[in-house]
Motif scaffolding. Structure first.
Motif, PDB file in Angstrom:
ATOM      1  N   GLU A 217      -5.330  -3.174  -3.372  1.00  0.00           N
ATOM      2  CA  GLU A 217      -4.687  -4.091  -2.432  1.00  0.00           C
ATOM      3  C   GLU A 217      -4.707  -3.465  -1.033  1.00  0.00           C
ATOM      4  O   GLU A 217      -4.655  -2.234  -0.913  1.00  0.00           O
ATOM      5  CB  GLU A 217      -3.245  -4.284  -2.914  1.00  0.00           C
TER       6      GLU A 217
ATOM      7  N   ASN B   1      -1.014  -6.285   2.480  1.00  0.00           N
ATOM      8  CA  ASN B   1      -0.662  -7.138   1.336  1.00  0.00           C
ATOM      9  C   ASN B   1       0.329  -6.451   0.404  1.00  0.00           C
ATOM     10  O   ASN B   1       1.190  -7.100  -0.185  1.00  0.00           O
ATOM     11  CB  ASN B   1      -1.920  -7.527   0.537  1.00  0.00           C
TER      12      ASN B   1
ATOM     13  N   LYS C 112       3.681  -6.953   1.788  1.00  0.00           N
ATOM     14  CA  LYS C 112       4.122  -8.345   1.566  1.00  0.00           C
ATOM     15  C   LYS C 112       4.565  -8.542   0.126  1.00  0.00           C
ATOM     16  O   LYS C 112       5.573  -9.176  -0.152  1.00  0.00           O
ATOM     17  CB  LYS C 112       2.964  -9.304   1.873  1.00  0.00           C
ATOM     18  N   GLU C 113       3.798  -7.973  -0.785  1.00  0.00           N
ATOM     19  CA  GLU C 113       4.100  -8.186  -2.202  1.00  0.00           C
ATOM     20  C   GLU C 113       5.414  -7.496  -2.598  1.00  0.00           C
ATOM     21  O   GLU C 113       6.207  -8.044  -3.357  1.00  0.00           O
ATOM     22  CB  GLU C 113       2.948  -7.669  -3.055  1.00  0.00           C
TER      23      GLU C 113
ATOM     24  N   LEU D 280       0.060  -0.655  -5.795  1.00  0.00           N
ATOM     25  CA  LEU D 280      -0.763  -1.812  -5.407  1.00  0.00           C
ATOM     26  C   LEU D 280      -1.956  -1.353  -4.558  1.00  0.00           C
ATOM     27  O   LEU D 280      -3.082  -1.818  -4.756  1.00  0.00           O
ATOM     28  CB  LEU D 280       0.094  -2.810  -4.611  1.00  0.00           C
TER      29      LEU D 280
END
Ligand SMILES: NC(=O)c1ccc[n+]([C@@H]2O[C@H](COP(=O)([O-])OP(=O)(O)OC[C@H]3O[C@@H](n4cnc5c(N)ncnc54)[C@H](O)[C@@H]3O)[C@@H](O)[C@H]2O)c1
Length: 340
Positions: free
Chosen positions: A274, A278, A281-282, A269
């Protein structure tokens, strides 16, 4: 193979704790699992399914408890299976109930940022405080092991590491069965260092994949990554052969090449643009490679060891450097005589 029934307490009901608890239960042991999260115990004991291991049935014989005193009581082995950030707090809670000379197995991987302790060093420190047992026998159990595969009985190998070879062999006997082959190693520090540091390299491999780089870059990062870990380990007094074994290169390969690895997934990511926050979080769970970065840098500095991949991953994750630019910097370094 394991023919003697043992009493085993598992602290932590995450994916690894539950995959091992089920395996130990079906291989004939009496297993009890504790979690700091009471709701988790309610859900696991009623549904008999772990949310992140939907294909695994929790055997009826596997027992749960919300009491840390009960999970420690009358056990031949205590298995610490909480994420690395919770090892110290869990050990502090367990301290009054751990028996003298009990065998304690750690499966968490990481280095504590403030102390630079490995997980078994944290356990020795925390359980050794006043009110704790007179002595404990510590074993690190580590290797190329995805919980998702152990949960469905896919063949797996692991290393039982301890300077106390009698304890390492006891753990080897308890965890061995027809789908789990256990090796022993006296070099506990090398085994634990490998387990903590490979997450940083796996993060880097994920970033490379996310950037669209290919197999050449992946192989380079894995090979040069283990060279960095070994260079640090040797400076710290570990056995160089540990890094060529299951807990070393074996664990790095499995982490850096699989979508089961949250470090790899988070890296992909980030490589795709990203932000690190984030990406965490993902992925939705602890990304231990990120947590291990400060300790890796500190150890490199303390032992005067060159760790360019670790430094590059840090520049991307903590200093806001663009991933593509960071890789160019890594490629353009002055060639020097690094570890062969
Ligand atoms: N998942 C794997 O395949 C695997 C394999 C080998 C080693 N490990 C290592 O095992 C450790 C645990 O990994 P995991 O995948 O089970 O993690 P996980 O994210 O699934 O663990 C979450 C669990 O941690 C426990 N927990 C949450 N908050 C807590 C708190 N405040 N105090 C104490 N416990 C708390 C809960 O039981 C929760 O279910 C990690 O260090 C990991 O590196 C994991």
């Amino acid at each position: 193979m394991n023919v003697t029934k043992r009493n085993i307490g598992v602290l932590g009901a995450g994916t690894w704790g539950m995959a091992l608890a089920r395996m130990l239960c079906v291989s004939g042991n009496d297993v009890q699992v504790w979690s700091a999260i009471e709701k988790e115990i309610d859900s696991l004991s009623s549904t008999r399914v772990h949310p992140n291991l939907p294909g695994m049935k929790v055997p009826d014989e596997l027992r749960f408890t919300k009491s840390i005193e009960e999970v420690c009581k009358d056990k031949d082995v205590l298995l610490f299976a909480v994420p690395s950030v919770f090892v110290r707090s869990t050990a502090a809670k367990a301290r009054p109930y751990v028996a003298d000379d009990q065998i304690i197995v750690d499966v968490a991987k990481g280095i504590e940022p403030d102390t630079l302790y490995t997980m078994t060093e944290i356990l020795a420190d925390e359980l050794g405080k006043e009110g704790g047992p007179k002595g404990i026998r510590l074993v690190a159990l580590s290797g190329p092991t995805h919980a998702e595969e152990v949960a469905v009985d896919l063949p797996t190998t692991i290393v039982s590491a301890s300077p106390d070879m009698e304890a390492a062999k006891f753990v080897q006997e308890v965890f061995s069965n027809s789908v789990m082959r256990v090796y022993t190693n006296e070099d506990i520090k090398g085994v634990e260092l490998s387990g903590a540091m490979k997450n940083v390299i796996a993060l880097g491999v994920g970033i490379s994949t996310g950037l669209g780089y290919g197999d050449n870059a992946r192989a380079a990062l894995i090979t040069r990554g283990i060279a960095e870990i070994a260079r640090l380990g040797v400076a710290m007094g570990c056995n160089v052969h540990t890094f060529a074994g299951l807990a070393g290169i074996g664990d790095l390969i499995v982490t850096a090449t699989s979508m089961h690895s949250r470090n790899n997934r988070a890296g992909i990511l980030i490589g795709k643009g990203e932000t690190p926050e984030n990406a965490v979080k993902e992925v939705g769970m602890v990304v231990e490679g990120m947590n291990a970065l400060p300790a890796a840098l500190e150890l490199a500095e303390q032992y005067q060891v060159d760790m360019p991949i670790v430094q590059t991953v840090n520049a991307i994750v903590n200093k806001g450097m663009g991933a593509a630019e960071a890789v160019r910097t890594l490629m353009d370094r002055d060639p020097k005589n690094e570890l062969k």
